[in-house]
Write a protein that holds these residues in place. Structure first.
Motif, PDB file in Angstrom:
ATOM      1  N   GLU A  24       0.829  -1.202   0.000  1.00 26.72           N
ATOM      2  CA  GLU A  24       0.000   0.000   0.000  1.00 26.72           C
ATOM      3  C   GLU A  24       0.863   1.251   0.000  1.00 26.72           C
ATOM      4  O   GLU A  24       0.593   2.216  -0.736  1.00 26.72           O
ATOM      5  N   HIS A  25       1.926   1.227   0.805  1.00 27.48           N
ATOM      6  CA  HIS A  25       2.864   2.373   0.808  1.00 27.48           C
ATOM      7  C   HIS A  25       3.529   2.520  -0.555  1.00 27.48           C
ATOM      8  O   HIS A  25       3.684   3.642  -1.059  1.00 27.48           O
ATOM      9  N   LEU A  26       3.940   1.370  -1.138  1.00 23.83           N
ATOM     10  CA  LEU A  26       4.603   1.409  -2.437  1.00 23.83           C
ATOM     11  C   LEU A  26       3.665   1.942  -3.508  1.00 23.83           C
ATOM     12  O   LEU A  26       4.055   2.786  -4.332  1.00 23.83           O
ATOM     13  N   ALA A  27       2.426   1.449  -3.520  1.00 23.68           N
ATOM     14  CA  ALA A  27       1.474   1.912  -4.513  1.00 23.68           C
ATOM     15  C   ALA A  27       1.194   3.411  -4.343  1.00 23.68           C
ATOM     16  O   ALA A  27       1.043   4.150  -5.330  1.00 23.68           O
ATOM     17  N   SER A  28       1.144   3.861  -3.102  1.00 23.90           N
ATOM     18  CA  SER A  28       0.924   5.289  -2.858  1.00 23.90           C
ATOM     19  C   SER A  28       2.066   6.118  -3.414  1.00 23.90           C
ATOM     20  O   SER A  28       1.859   7.173  -4.022  1.00 23.90           O
ATOM     21  N   GLY A  29       3.293   5.639  -3.202  1.00 22.34           N
ATOM     22  CA  GLY A  29       4.434   6.384  -3.727  1.00 22.34           C
ATOM     23  C   GLY A  29       4.480   6.378  -5.239  1.00 22.34           C
ATOM     24  O   GLY A  29       4.787   7.389  -5.876  1.00 22.34           O
ATOM     25  N   LEU A  30       4.179   5.222  -5.860  1.00 26.05           N
ATOM     26  CA  LEU A  30       4.218   5.138  -7.317  1.00 26.05           C
ATOM     27  C   LEU A  30       3.141   5.997  -7.971  1.00 26.05           C
ATOM     28  O   LEU A  30       3.310   6.462  -9.106  1.00 26.05           O
ATOM     29  N   SER A  31       2.043   6.143  -7.284  1.00 25.62           N
ATOM     30  CA  SER A  31       0.945   6.934  -7.886  1.00 25.62           C
ATOM     31  C   SER A  31       1.337   8.377  -8.131  1.00 25.62           C
ATOM     32  O   SER A  31       0.716   9.065  -8.958  1.00 25.62           O
ATOM     33  N   HIS A  32       2.388   8.886  -7.448  1.00 22.36           N
ATOM     34  CA  HIS A  32       2.836  10.273  -7.638  1.00 22.36           C
ATOM     35  C   HIS A  32       3.975  10.371  -8.649  1.00 22.36           C
ATOM     36  O   HIS A  32       4.452  11.468  -8.922  1.00 22.36           O
ATOM     37  N   CYS A  33       4.439   9.238  -9.164  1.00 25.20           N
ATOM     38  CA  CYS A  33       5.531   9.256 -10.155  1.00 25.20           C
ATOM     39  C   CYS A  33       4.888   9.331 -11.545  1.00 25.20           C
ATOM     40  O   CYS A  33       4.740   8.312 -12.240  1.00 25.20           O
ATOM     41  N   HIS A  34       4.525  10.493 -11.953  1.00 24.88           N
ATOM     42  CA  HIS A  34       3.773  10.651 -13.200  1.00 24.88           C
ATOM     43  C   HIS A  34       4.658  10.587 -14.431  1.00 24.88           C
ATOM     44  O   HIS A  34       4.137  10.451 -15.539  1.00 24.88           O
TER      45      HIS A  34
END
Length: 1859
Positions: free
Chosen positions: A1505-1515
């Motif tokens: 969940e933390h990883l997905a949250s971080g990746l979601s901001h890597c546009h």
């Protein structure tokens, strides 16, 4: 009134009893005999008044004791017709213990007297303690005679006629029928008339005519065979005067002797326990001693002896000891020496007290005639006699059961009861098993066939308790009186007097037979409510036949499991239900428990005795399923060793085998077998192999076997070995064998057969069409019979080998389907004609070794063989033929059609005979080899193969020769080989020898080694060589020649055209001259010749085969070298010269080197094991200017020198110099470099393993610019330190042509530098284990600043610590360019990530990429110069690192230092929740991140969940790799949500992630918006056809897609259709991977059409699908023009599809890799005409490629010049294919590896490959594991050519060849 009645006070009752018994005097006499067995009734029968007689008898019974009297009263009430008013008071008054007056019992003698007849007086004192009476000899003799008469009178009274009483009809047979007796082989009497010992009469048990005959006889027989009956029969015959040879006879039973626990003397044994003399016991004993040869002692039941034998022997008659010790002393003759001993026993392990010389007699029970005799006596004078015999004869099982005398009596008793009123066959049907026979017997003996349950159950309980206690004798107190009366009434119990000590006797009771006691014990276990199932099944055990002697337990339970199994039959259920007074269901439960226990035993692995016992049990149970289970569980080979077996045992086994479906092998070895045993095997169709090996099998056994053999239809192998059959037994077998046409093997080994018997057996050979082997070894056969057997072998059309060698006599035959049986009366002419017609169809091998044949016998043999078939081998070695016989065979050999060998060794051949044999065979065109050695007694003629085989070998030789020299040769393939070794030949014999050889047709090989020719003979033979024609080899070793013959032989070598190799060794006396051996002698199995590694002597048709001159272990002086070189100048080339001597002086070396320019044909010069001086280095270094043809100089350790020369067509190419281990120092460097500078092109310089040191290396660096080196410089193992490594870095700018350098100062000690011909832009330096100190770091950094062309530096384990690395990074400065720095140190794996990142920030240049791998302990940094403040991009790779939990500090550090990070790689990491938070924070700060990799890692659900949250901001992500992680399906779905908005994504890898329907739906939705996507990898995601459909729909907008990976996804034809539908919409597709799916031909055809339109496709992988040829044909119609990689392994392609693909691929300019492995390509390998210029790898593993397809395949390889790897393992390639591949190896310039594992290449093919390798220097390895190459040959080949790898693992070092 009598006193008894008065005392009883029962006047009326006593009188009634007297009056009643007066009516049954015979019955009363019988009961008196039963209850008082020791009382003499003869004198009492003389009383005038019968009533008074009854009163006296009743008084005796009453006085014997309360138990006896009660049992007698119960018998009266049970057996006689007693009125009810008398029976009630009798039982109430005297039927229980209270009715017996105690005062009467106290006044009578409680113990009866012993066996002394009435009227004979017993002495008052025991014989053992009586004083010696002083009597005269006459009086002593009179006392002895009176005692002997007393013995005989006692026996006569004991064995007088017995009268059956009421209720016991025919309880005993009225006449004795003797059983079958058989002597054991080792103890048969010397004058026995019966050779097999059968039908021995009772009188024959004691052989008085031979003084040395054994005086101890052991009578062995199984239970029920009549051993005890025979013992008593002997006593009766002696009492009747028939055994008059014996004056005294004593009979003892061990079951009674076991009751005596006290020690006894011999007089006590004879007189106190048997019969006491009236007077003078000492005189009687003395008489018995003096006349011991007339004394017979019989001991019955030795197997029941309980007490062990004492270790000490009694010294005299007065010494006491245990009973068994007395028995032992009697047997050994220490007591009563000369007496006769007979003992009976069950077979098994007998006590050690028996002497080894004791005679053994086996008791086999009844045969057929004896059964008939017994039945006749039993039913004598009765109308049912014929019916009873008919019943037995009609029922085979019942007839077999009657072989046991005890069971025969039981059967007769049952038939006596059943026959009246029954139809034929009905009575026998009620007796199917032994158990049911016993059951019927109990019913037959009962009144009105009714058995009272309580009485029978009580008797059964007594039986069981007795067996459990090891008790077979019971006393009155052991059995309730009613039970005794019941047993006596039915005749189930017997009584006798038991002496349990001196003057202490009691009446004992026992069951009439031990098996009867076991039957009643089984009844109790099955019917008693007190016995549960566990106790019952505890008794279901199998006992070994070996009886063990222990104090604790007797072997009394042998038949108990059998009876329990019999009672488990459903037929016994009503009887058991009546007995137990329970329902049948209760009985059925117990029966089921027994059956289940037997079933468990049936599936176990049992020994032979236990198998037989189990067969009895299963047969008794009458359960077909149980029998079938056991039959199927038996092993295929059943062995029975060393235990006795009867006809009944074999019948039980045969019964079980009848339920078996598969054949079985029966092997009986060392088993005493009943002579009629084989009759039990009649009709057994399951026996395939049958073998008997026992000396106890005689003529009677053979006769029985002959009756059974024709009935065994499946029998293929018969063995009867080690027996004692005679002509009579053989005659029966010979008559039976023709009735067994299916027999394949017959063995009559070791039967002491004579000539006539052997010939009779051989006569049946034509009658056995399927016979393959007849073994008659170890029999007595004469020479005349051997010749007769040879004639049979010649005339019988099926015989293919006759072997006679010492004791061996074996016929091997070839079975034919339609073999006509020849009539014995046919004329010889007709027979010879038929043999000549069949001769081509068969061949005969004849081996008659060591059989004393002489010359006249050979004449007879030759006459037989002339008209016989073709002969394979004829071996007559070890005979007495001498010169005459050998010459006869040699002269006849051309006419005998011998295909392989004629062996005349060890026949007394002389030197004169050698010339005769040589002359006889010299004109024979079929002789391939003649080998005679008088020293080793060898004389063997080998003949050429058949014409068909000759033609095949010629074709093969021509094939191999096509790759070799094209020089003409008139030598035929099968050139004769003459070997006359160690024959004492001298120079004077040469004229006669050459004259004989001159007539030889095309002599090929001549071996005269080991003779005495000397220098004169060798020189003379060298002059005669041209007259002998073109030889292929000449061996003159060990002939006493000196070195002076070298020059004459060298001159001969240069002049003879056929001579190619001359090998001379002075010390080992080796002189061998050979011709071309590769194409011919390799076929004959010759050892491989040595070949020089790397020598260009074989160019496969381009060059001639080189000549080789080898001179070893000789003195090489300048003068001799000059003479030798001048002699060799005329020798045609190419020429190889190999020399060897202990020391070669500089002058000699210089002389040799100056002659080299005058030897233009020289291709190789080798000096091995020759010590040279240090000055020779300079002579060799200057050789390139002296002789420009020199290509390679190789000097190792100043002892091994090899010079390679260029041929005329190979003047171009670099030279190679190797001076290794030559003690080169600093002082040698400058002159050596100056000499090497004269070489125009030096490609390799190897100075390893010398002593240069740092100074020498520095000097070498100074001189190196002078040396024109263009390849490798190897300085390994030269004692170089860190100083030289740093010096190398400092001088790199001075050497622009250096491309790569590597220094390892650790255990490897490697140091090499790679030069190029042109100046190199980028250089690589590797420093390993250099132990850099702190002061070295600045110097290294400064050197790197100067060496701007150095682009890559690797520091491996150089002791560069964290502090030194920090300093090093800060000091490294360059003006411009990139520097890749790799540090491999152990501390890298231990350091914290933060620490490593801090170190990297200290670098003076810009860090463009960082990679950290803690598993590899590696830190890699890429620096860019000059330094800039804001680097454009940075890549950070963290492999297998623990990210830690220092969240805030680490994030701050990374954010500050790596704000512009664009690449982040995580591999093999373990992300906990805190670590994932750190990663989330990092991702949030990396706004410009382009690439993110997280592979092969574990992340918790919370962390995802933390990883997905971080990746979601890597546009701005362009590449995302999440493959090979351990995520769940829900976790995957969370990650798929993070893909939203990733419109810039170009590469996506989600392999190995579980994509369920929900996560797949999210993925396809996100993919539909990724229009810039270039690569998508979804391998092993379990998509299936449905997932493939959704994916194809999502990819319709991805028009930029270049790579699509969908392997291992269970995609079928439907999914392939979906993929095919979108291919045309992907115009930029370059790579497509659909391997390992379920795509079939239909799906493949759908894919093929659009694939041909994908013009930019470069890599196509469709392997591991069932595509078929249709797909290949579709692809071949238009392959993409840019195709580089084509993978179609395991695609079910055939020759048609592959050929079409090959045509389509031919000429493709971009193809680099093709894989067609695991397809059936036999005859369909790709054929190229134009070739593939860029093809690097071809994979054809396991494609069924054979020799036939190897040639076009090899031709195609030649057209692919860029090939680096060829995989041909697991095919069918042989030596021909190896030859084809060896031919092309020199032309494959870039080939590095060839895999030929698991083929059919032999050592010859490997040798050809090695020769081809010599021309291809770039090849690193040829794999040859698991080819049919012997280990020693593989080792030899690899030692000469290291690139041949025969190991399982590929351990080939990947170092450049030639370094």
């Amino acid at each position: 009134m009598d006193p008894i009645s008065l005392q009883l006070g029962t006047k009326n009752l006593w009188g009634w009893l007297v009056r009643l018994l007066s009516q049954y005097p015979e019955w009363l006499n019988t009961k008196m005999k039963f209850f008082l067995p020791n009382m003499d009734l003869g004198s009492r029968n003389k009383a005038p008044d019968p009533t008074q007689m009854v009163i006296l008898q009743l008084s005796e019974l009453h006085g014997h004791g309360v138990d006896t009297w009660q049992a007698f009263i119960h018998c009266v009430c049970m057996e006689l017709d007693v009125p009810l008013d008398l029976e009630v008071p009798l039982l109430s008054t005297w039927g229980h213990e209270d009715g017996f007056p105690s005062q009467l019992g106290a006044g009578e003698e409680s113990q009866p007297e012993s066996q002394v007849p009435h009227g004979l007086k017993r002495p008052h004192q025991s014989c053992g303690s009586s004083p010696l009476l002083k009597q005269c000899k006459k009086q002593q003799l009179e006392l002895a005679k009176r005692y002997l008469q007393l013995l005989r009178t006692s026996a006569q009274q004991r064995y007088g006629k017995r009268t059956p009483g009421p209720g016991q009809p025919l309880a005993f047979p009225q006449a004795y029928v003797p059983p079958v007796l058989q002597w054991s082989r080792a103890t048969v009497p010397l004058d026995s008339q019966e050779e097999d010992g059968t039908d021995t009469s009772i009188q024959d048990l004691f052989n008085f005519r031979v003084n040395k005959s054994p005086r101890v006889t052991v009578l062995l027989g199984k239970a029920g065979m009549g051993k005890t009956t025979l013992a008593h029969r002997l006593c009766q015959k002696w009492a009747d005067g028939q055994l008059d040879r014996f004056q005294a006879l004593f009979l003892f039973e061990f079951r009674q002797l076991n009751l005596i626990t006290s020690l006894l003397t011999l007089p006590q044994l004879l007189f106190d326990l048997y019969l006491s003399p009236e007077a003078g016991p000492d005189a009687v004993l003395q008489y018995l001693k003096e006349n011991a040869n007339g004394v017979l002692l019989i001991f019955d039941g030795l197997d029941e002896a309980l007490h062990p034998c004492s270790s000490r022997e009694t010294a005299g008659p007065e010494d006491s000891g245990p009973v068994l010790t007395l028995f032992s002393d009697l047997c050994r003759g220490t007591l009563l020496p000369g007496c006769w001993i007979m003992t009976t026993s069950r077979p098994g392990k007998l006590p050690a007290c028996l002497p080894t010389e004791a005679a053994t007699v086996h008791m086999w029970g009844f045969d057929g005639p004896r059964v008939e005799e017994y039945v006749g006596h039993f039913f004598s004078d009765q109308p049912s006699q014929g019916a009873a015999l008919a019943e037995l004869q009609m029922n085979g099982h019942l007839w077999s059961m009657c072989a046991v005398p005890a069971l025969c009596q039981v059967a007769c008793l049952c038939l006596h009861s059943l026959l009246p009123g029954s139809s034929p066959g009905q009575s026998a049907a009620l007796l199917p098993t032994v158990t049911q026979s016993y059951m019927q017997m109990v019913l037959a003996l009962s009144t009105h066939k009714y058995v009272p349950p309580d009485s029978l159950l009580s008797l059964s309980e007594v039986a069981l308790r007795g067996l459990e206690a090891g008790k077979v004798i019971f006393f009155a107190g052991d059995i309730p009186p009613p039970t005794i009366a019941f047993g006596a009434a039915l005749g189930l119990l017997t009584s006798f007097c038991v002496c349990i000590g001196p003057k202490h006797q009691e009446t004992g009771y026992a069951f009439t037979h031990l098996s009867l006691q076991e039957f009643f014990a089984a009844l109790y276990l099955m019917a008693s409510p007190k016995v549960d199932k566990d106790t019952l099944t505890h008794h279901i055990t199998l006992h070994s036949r070996w009886v063990l002697r222990t104090k604790a337990r007797l072997g009394l339970l042998e038949h108990l499991p059998t009876f329990l199994a019999g009672l488990a039959s459903c037929t016994c259920r009503p009887f058991l239900s009546h007995l137990a007074q329970q329902h049948e269901a209760w009985v059925g439960t117990k029966q089921a428990a027994v059956t289940q226990a037997l079933g468990k035993l049936a599936t176990r692995r049992l020994t032979g005795p236990k198998i037989v016992e189990l067969c009895h049990c299963v047969g008794e149970s009458q359960e077909p399923e149980l029998a079938r289970l056991m039959a199927q569980s038996l092993p295929s080979q059943l062995c029975f060793h060393n235990f006795l077996m009867t006809h009944t045992d074999l019948a039980a086994l045969t019964n079980i085998l009848g339920h078996r479906d598969t054949p079985i092998h029966l092997d009986f070895e060392g088993c005493p077998l009943e002579p009629r045993c084989p009759e039990a095997l009649e009709g057994c169709g399951q026996i395939e192999n049958l073998s008997f090996k026992s000396r106890k099998c005689g003529d009677a056994f053979a006769e029985a076997l002959s009756r059974s053999l024709p009935t065994m239809g499946s029998l293929k192998k018969l063995g009867l070995t080690g027996s004692k059959i005679t002509a009579r037994g053989i005659s029966h077998l010979v008559q039976a064998l023709p009735l067994c046409p299916q027999l394949e093997e017959v063995s009559f080994q070791d039967n002491q057969l004579k000539d006539s018997e052997v010939l009779n057996i051989v006569e049946v050979l034509p009658c056995l069409p399927q016979l393959q082997k007849l073994d008659l070894s170890r029999n007595s056969v004469s020479v005349s019979t051997i010749l007769c057997l040879a004639k049979v072998a010649v005339t019988c059309p099926t015989v293919r080998m006759l072997q006679f060698r010492k004791a061996d006599l074996i016929f091997l035959l070839s079975p034919t389907k339609d073999t006509a049986v020849e009539h014995h009366g046919a004329a010889d002419q007709q027979r010879n004609a038929s043999q000549r017609e069949e001769a081509p169809s068969r061949s005969l091998t004849l081996r008659l070794q060591n059989c004393q044949l002489r010359a006249h016998d050979v004449e007879v043999l030759i006459a037989q063989l002339r008209n016989g078939p073709y002969l394979e081998d004829v071996d007559l070695s070890g005979n007495q033929l001498e010169d005459e016989g050998c010459l006869l065979m040699a002269e006849a050999a051309p006419h005998l059609h011998i295909a392989k060998k004629l062996d005349l060794s060890d026949n007394g051949l002389s030197v004169a005979g050698v010339h005769g044999v040589l002359s006889a065979v010299s004109t024979c065109r079929t002789v391939a080899e003649l080998h005679i050695s008088l020293l080793h007694k060898t004389a063997v003629l080998t003949f050429a193969p058949e014409p068909e085989e000759q033609e095949r070998l010629q074709e093969r030789a021509a094939f191999l020769d096509s790759f070799m020299s094209q020089m003409p040769s008139e030598l035929p393939l099968s050139s004769p080989r003459i070997r006359l070794t160690h024959c004492g030949l001298q120079a004077r014999h040469l004229e006669q020898l050459c004259k004989a050889l001159g007539g030889s047709c095309h002599l090929g090989h001549l071996d005269l080694s080991g003779n005495a020719l000397g220098d004169e003979g060798v020189a003379q033979l060298a002059q005669r060589l041209p007259g002998l024609g073109a030889l292929q080899s000449l061996n003159l070793s060990e002939n006493g020649s000196s070195q002076d013959v070298v020059f004459s032989l060298a001159q001969c070598f240069s002049a003879l055209q056929w001579a190619l190799h001359l090998d001379i060794s002075s010390r080992s006396q080796r002189v061998v001259l050979t011709g071309d051996r590769r194409g011919r002698d390799l076929l004959a199995g010759e050892s491989l010749p040595d070949f020089p590694a790397g020598a260009q002597f074989l160019d496969f048709g381009l060059h001639r085969i080189p000549r080789s001159f080898c001179l070893r272990e000789c003195r090489l002086e300048p003068l001799s070298l000059t003479q030798l070189c001048e002699t060799l100048e005329t020798c045609p080339g190419p020429l190889e010269v190999k020399l060897s001597c202990e020391v070669l002086s500089d002058q000699s070396l210089e002389t040799l080197l100056h002659h080299l320019p005058r030897l233009p044909q020289l291709s190789l010069l080798q000096l091995s094991q020759t010590r040279l001086s240090a000055n020779s280095l300079f002579l060799l270094a200057d050789l390139f200017s002296l002789c420009p043809r020199v290509q390679k100089v190789d000097l190792r350790s100043l002892h091994h020198l090899t010079l390679h020369f260029k041929s005329g067509k190979e003047q171009e190419g670099g030279c190679c110099v190797r001076f290794t281990g030559c003690d080169l120092g600093q002082e040698h460097v400058k002159p050596l470099c100056w000499l090497l500078s004269k070489c125009e092109d030096l490609s390799q310089l190897d100075l390893s393993a010398n002593v240069l040191g740092d100074d020498g290396f520095r000097c070498l660096l100074e001189c190196l610019p002078l040396v024109p080196i263009s390849g490798w410089l190897d300085l390994s193992h030269n004692s170089i330190s860190q100083e030289s490594a740093l010096c190398l870095v400092e001088t790199l700018p001075s050497y622009p042509r250096v491309r790569e350098a590597s220094v390892n100062l650790g255990s490897k000690q490697s140091f090499w530098i790679h030069f190029s011909r042109q100046e190199e832009a980028g250089k690589t330096l590797r420093l390993s284990e250099c132990h850099l100190k702190p002061e070295h770091v600045p110097r290294l950094a400064e050197s790197l600043a100067q060496a701007t062309q150095l682009t890559e530096l690797t520091l491996t384990q150089c002791c560069l610590g964290l502090e030194q690395l920090t300093v090093f990074l800060s000091l490294v400065r360059r003006p411009v360019g990139l520097l890749n720095l790799r540090v491999e140190e152990p501390w890298v794996g231990r350091a914290r990530l933060l620490t490593l990142l801090e170190v990297c920030t200290q670098a003076s240049g810009n860090i463009t990429e960082i990679s950290i791998s803690k598993t590899q302990q590696q830190l890699w940094i890429q620096l860019e110069f000059p330094s800039q403040e804001n680097p454009e991009a940075m890549a950070l790779r963290l492999a297998h690192c623990d990210l830690g939990t220092h969240h805030n500090l680490l994030v701050g550090q990374l954010t500050e230092t790596y704000a512009r990070l664009r690449q982040l790689s995580l591999s093999q990491v373990n992300l906990c929740d805190d670590s994932s938070l750190l990663l989330q924070s990092l991702l949030l700060s990396l706004s410009e991140l382009k690439k993110f990799w997280l592979t092969s890692s574990y992340v918790s659900s919370k962390g995802l969940e933390h990883l997905a949250s971080g990746l979601s901001h890597c546009h701005h992500l362009e590449e995302l790799d999440l493959s090979n992680n351990q995520f769940g399906e829900e976790d995957t779905k969370v990650l798929m949500e993070a893909l939203e908005g990733k419109c810039c994504l170009k590469r996506l890898d989600l392999s190995h992630l579980p994509l369920g329907s929900s996560s797949l739906a999210v993925l396809t939705q996100r993919l539909s918006h990724m229009t810039l996507l270039q690569s998508l990898r979804l391998s092993r995601n379990d998509l299936g056809d449905v997932g493939c459909y959704h994916l194809s729909e999502a990819l319709r907008a991805a028009t930029s897609l270049e790579e699509l990976g969908l392997s291992h996804n269970r995609i079928g034809d439907a999914g392939a259709q979906h993929v095919a539908a979108i291919l045309l919409g992907l115009p930029k597709l370059r790579k497509l991977d659909l391997s390992a799916n379920g795509i079939g031909p239909a799906g493949g055809a759908l894919l093929a059409e659009p694939l041909t339109l994908c013009r930019d496709l470069e890599e196509l992988m469709l392997g591991c699908n069932a595509l078929g040829d249709s797909t290949a044909l579709g692809l071949a119609r238009g392959l993409p023009q840019h195709l580089r990689v084509l993978h179609l392994p395991s695609s079910r392609l055939g020759p048609e599809g592959v050929l079409s693909l090959g045509q389509a691929l031919d000429g493709c300019p971009h193809v680099e890799e093709i894989s067609l492995a695991e397809n059936s390509l036999a005859g369909g390998v790709p054929h190229f005409c134009q070739g593939l210029p860029l093809l690097r790898k071809m994979d054809l593993v396991s494609c069924e490629i054979d020799n036939q397809t190897a040639k076009p395949l090899a031709a195609s390889f030649v057209l692919c010049p860029a090939l680096e790897e060829i995989l041909l393992s697991w095919n069918l390639l042989g030596d021909e294919a190896a030859a084809e591949l060896a031919q092309i190896l020199p032309q494959m310039g870039r080939l590095k590896r060839m895999d030929l594992e698991k083929n059919q290449i032999t050592d010859r093919g490997a040798w050809l490959l090695a020769e081809g390798l010599a021309q291809g220097s770039g090849i690193q390895v040829i794999r040859l594991w698991n080819n049919p190459i012997p280990a020693n040959m593989a080792q030899r080949l690899q030692s000469q050519e290291p690139r041949l790898d025969f190991a399982f693992f590929d351990n080939q070092a990947q170092t450049p060849w030639g370094t």
